[in-house]
Design a protein around this motif. Structure first.
Motif, PDB file in Angstrom:
ATOM      1  N   UNK A 251       0.814  -1.207   0.000  1.00  0.00           N
ATOM      2  CA  UNK A 251       0.000   0.000   0.000  1.00  0.00           C
ATOM      3  C   UNK A 251       0.853   1.265   0.000  1.00  0.00           C
ATOM      4  N   UNK A 252       2.149   1.095   0.186  1.00  0.00           N
ATOM      5  CA  UNK A 252       3.029   2.262   0.146  1.00  0.00           C
ATOM      6  C   UNK A 252       3.392   2.569  -1.294  1.00  0.00           C
TER       7      UNK A 252
ATOM      8  N   UNK B  30      -3.056  10.671  -8.225  1.00  0.00           N
ATOM      9  CA  UNK B  30      -3.924  10.846  -9.390  1.00  0.00           C
ATOM     10  C   UNK B  30      -4.646   9.566  -9.760  1.00  0.00           C
ATOM     11  N   UNK B  31      -5.386   9.662 -10.865  1.00  0.00           N
ATOM     12  CA  UNK B  31      -6.158   8.514 -11.347  1.00  0.00           C
ATOM     13  C   UNK B  31      -5.200   7.401 -11.747  1.00  0.00           C
ATOM     14  N   UNK B  32      -5.438   6.195 -11.274  1.00  0.00           N
ATOM     15  CA  UNK B  32      -4.513   5.118 -11.634  1.00  0.00           C
ATOM     16  C   UNK B  32      -4.689   4.655 -13.072  1.00  0.00           C
TER      17      UNK B  32
ATOM     18  N   UNK C 120      -8.432  -5.160 -13.327  1.00  0.00           N
ATOM     19  CA  UNK C 120      -9.474  -5.918 -12.620  1.00  0.00           C
ATOM     20  C   UNK C 120      -9.055  -6.238 -11.204  1.00  0.00           C
ATOM     21  N   UNK C 121      -7.806  -6.631 -11.051  1.00  0.00           N
ATOM     22  CA  UNK C 121      -7.348  -7.020  -9.719  1.00  0.00           C
ATOM     23  C   UNK C 121      -7.469  -5.844  -8.752  1.00  0.00           C
TER      24      UNK C 121
ATOM     25  N   UNK D 195      -9.857  -5.134  -5.464  1.00  0.00           N
ATOM     26  CA  UNK D 195      -9.189  -5.022  -4.166  1.00  0.00           C
ATOM     27  C   UNK D 195      -8.841  -3.574  -3.882  1.00  0.00           C
ATOM     28  N   UNK D 196      -9.877  -2.758  -3.764  1.00  0.00           N
ATOM     29  CA  UNK D 196      -9.641  -1.322  -3.572  1.00  0.00           C
ATOM     30  C   UNK D 196      -8.924  -1.019  -2.259  1.00  0.00           C
TER      31      UNK D 196
END
Lengths: 177, 329
Positions: A111-112, B161-163, B172-173, B177-178
Motif C-alpha cells: 500500500x506504500x 492521481x487517477x490510476x 481488474x485485480x 481489491x480497492x
C-alpha cells in the motif's frame, strides 16, 4: 583497496563470488521466483564486468543500483506489452493465522508508494544504511530519511489495523513486491 | 526502525532462509566475450581531477565570480564560463540561458517557507494470489506540494492521481481489491527538524561541480540526476540557477537536445547524458538522464530518462510551481 589496474577476470570472479547471493536475494524480493532473480543477477554482473573500472569500493550498494535500473527497464518494457484481455478467476484461499500475519506485512508494504517500499526494503531487507539506500534509489539522503520515516509510520499504522474477516472468497492475501 | 517492525519485516522477507547457489560466473564472462567493444585489460589513463586548477587560471575564475556577484539583477557574464583547461563547452545551450537569465516572481522575495509543487510517477506491483497469475501493476502520478522552513518544519501534501494499468488483469485485480490502494490525499504537518534542509552549494559552477557531481564514477548522468535532486529539495534563486547551468554546460558528456515540451505544455531546452559511462562503454543501449530547462528563467521544468539520444522521454518529475511565502496553504 585494490589497485584499479588489477581488475581482470580474477578480480571479477572474487566480486561475483562475494556478492552473487545478495544480488539474487534482491531479485527474489522484487520478482517472481528464483529463475527471474538469477537472470537479473547475471545481467547485473555483466554490467559490472563491462563497467569494472567504475565499480566503487562499496560494491554492494552499487550493484543494487544497477539491479534497480535493470528492473526499471523491465517494468518499462512491460508497458509496451498490449493488454492480454484474459480474465482472472477469483479463487478461495485458506487462511492460516501465521500466513495471514506474513501476508499482512506484505500487503501493508504494497500500500506504500513504490519509492517508499524500496527504501523500506533496502533498509529492512538488504540492511543498507540510509545513505547507501539513498544512493541506490537515486535521491538525496534527506529525501531518503523522509521516505523512511513516512514509510515506517505508515507501515506501523497499517499493521495496527486488523483486516476484517473475509466473508467472500475474495481474500486480502497477496505477496507484495 | 523499531525492533518490532524490523522483526516483522524480517519475517516477511521473501528471501529469508532461501539457499542461493554459486551461480555461473563463467557464463557472464562468456557473454562479455561476444561484445563488439574490446574489453582488453589496458587500464584507462588516470585523469587529473578537472577541478584541480593551475594557479594562473584560478585568478581568471576568481575574477569572473566577482563580476557575477557584483550585478544586482540576474547574473550575466561577459563570456561563457569555461573550466580551466577546457577548450569548448559541452552544452552551449545551457550557457546561453545563463547569459540571459530572467528573474522569476520569487527571486528577491523573502518568506518563511520555500514552496514547491511537483508531480512524479509512482506505482507498485502485487503478486496475485492465484497460482501463476503473475503480477498486477498499477501506475499513478502523485502531486506533492511542500512548504519548507529553514528549520525543517512546514507542510507536505500528497495527492494521488487517477490510476492506470498496463493490462486488463491488473485493472481488474485492483478494482476488486480497492483496499490495496491507499487514500488519495494525505497532508503531513512537519515539526522543526522533521526534514533535513539540504544546504545549497555556493552560487558558482565550481562549488556546484564539487557538491553535485558525486560519485564521479557514475559519469555525467550523475550531474544531471544531482541537479534534479537538488531541485526536489530546494528552491533556487537566479544566482544559483545560473551557477547550475554553467556547471552543466561545462560538464563533459552533457548534450544539448534542442527544444521539447513537457506534459503541461511548457516548452523548454532539453539536455541529456548517458548513464554509467566508463571508458569502455557497452554496445547495448543505456538509458540517458534527461533535464528540461525554462529558456528564460533557467528553472528546471522536468527531469527523467530517455532510451537513446533520439528516443522517447520517460518523465520522472515535473516541477510545476515554486515560490517563497509566509503562509501555509
Amino acid at each position: 583497496m585494490r589497485d584499479v589496474n588489477d581488475r581482470g577476470t580474477d578480480w571479477f570472479r572474487g566480486v561475483y563470488a562475494r556478492h552473487f547471493p545478495d544480488v539474487v536475494r534482491y531479485g527474489l524480493r522484487r520478482l517472481d521466483g528464483m529463475a527471474a532473480a538469477e537472470e537479473l543477477a547475471q545481467e547485473v554482473f555483466l554490467v559490472a564486468w563491462r563497467r569494472r573500472w567504475e565499480v566503487p569500493a562499496r560494491t554492494l550498494p552499487w550493484l543494487y543500483g544497477v539491479a534497480r535500473r535493470l528492473l526499471a527497464n523491465h517494468w518499462r518494457a512491460q508497458r509496451a506489452v498490449p493488454p492480454s484481455g484474459e480474465l482472472t478467476e477469483t479463487v478461495g484461499l485458506d487462511r492460516h493465522d501465521g500466513i495471514v500475519r506474513l501476508m499482512d506485512v506484505r500487503t501493508a508494504l504494497g500500500r506504500l508508494s513504490d519509492d517508499d517500499q524500496e527504501i523500506l526494503r533496502l533498509v529492512g531487507w538488504e540492511q543498507l544504511s540510509l545513505r547507501e539506500a539513498a544512493l541506490v534509489v537515486g535521491c538525496g539522503s534527506a529525501t531518503a530519511k523522509v521516505r523512511l520515516h513516512r514509510a515506517r509510520r505508515r507501515l506501523a499504522e497499517l499493521l495496527r489495523e486488523r483486516p476484517s474477516p473475509a466473508t467472500s472468497v475474495d481474500g486480502q492475501l497477496g505477496g507484495v513486491r | 526502525m523499531s525492533e518490532r517492525l524490523r522483526e516483522l519485516l524480517a519475517a516477511a522477507d521473501p528471501a529469508r532462509g532461501v539457499q542461493v547457489g554459486p551461480g555461473d560466473v563463467e557464463a557472464v564472462l562468456d557473454r562479455a566475450r561476444d561484445d563488439v567493444t574490446s574489453y582488453a585489460t589496458a587500464v584507462p589513463p588516470r585523469r587529473r581531477a578537472w577541478w584541480v586548477v593551475p594557479v594562473a587560471a584560478l585568478a581568471v575564475v576568481a575574477t569572473a565570480v566577482v563580476v557575477v556577484r557584483g550585478v544586482g539583477g540576474p547574473p550575466a557574464s561577459p563570456q561563457p564560463y569555461l573550466p580551466p583547461g577546457s577548450t569548448s563547452e559541452s552544452a552551449p545551450c545551457l550557457a546561453e540561458i545563463a547569459d540571459q537569465l530572467a528573474a522569476t516572481p520569487y527571486d528577491g522575495r523573502t518568506g518563511r517557507y520555500e514552496y514547491l509543487r511537483m508531480t512524479w510517477a509512482g506505482g507498485g506491483s502485487v503478486e496475485m494470489p492465484v497460482a501463476d497469475a503473475g503480477m498486477a501493476t498499477i501506475w499513478y502520478s502523485e502531486e506533492t506540494t511542500r512548504w519548507l522552513a529553514e528549520d525543517g518544519s512546514g507542510r507536505l501534501r500528497q495527492v494521488r492521481g487517477t490510476p492506470t494499468y498496463p493490462d486488463e488483469k491488473s485493472r481488474e485485480y485492483f478494482e476488486q481489491h480497492r483496499e490495496l490502494t491507499s487514500e488519495t490525499t494525505r497532508t503531513t504537518e512537519l515539526a522543526p527538524g522533521d526534514l533535513d534542509v539540504t544546504a545549497l552549494p555556493a552560487a558558482d559552477p565550481t562549488a556546484m561541480a564539487q557538491a553535485l557531481y558525486r560519485p564521479r564514477e557514475n559519469g555525467p548522468a550523475q550531474a544531471l540526476a544531482s541537479v534534479a535532486d537538488l531541485n526536489r529539495e530546494r528552491v533556487l534563486d537566479s544566482a544559483h540557477r545560473a551557477a547550475v547551468l554553467r556547471f552543466l554546460a561545462a560538464t563533459d558528456g552533457v548534450v544539448c537536445q534542442g527544444e521539447d515540451t513537457d506534459s503541461v505544455g511548457r516548452t523548454g531546452v532539453a539536455v541529456s547524458a548517458g548513464r554509467g559511462q566508463g571508458p569502455r562503454p557497452s554496445p547495448a543501449g543505456h538509458d540517458r538522464e534527461y533535464l528540461l530547462f525554462d529558456p528564460r528563467t533557467g528553472e528546471l521544468l522536468a527531469s527523467g530518462a530517455k532510451t537513446t539520444t533520439a528516443g522517447n522521454v520517460e518523465v520522472g518529475t515535473v516541477y510545476l510551481e515554486r515560490g517563497r511565502t509566509d503562509e501555509l496553504g
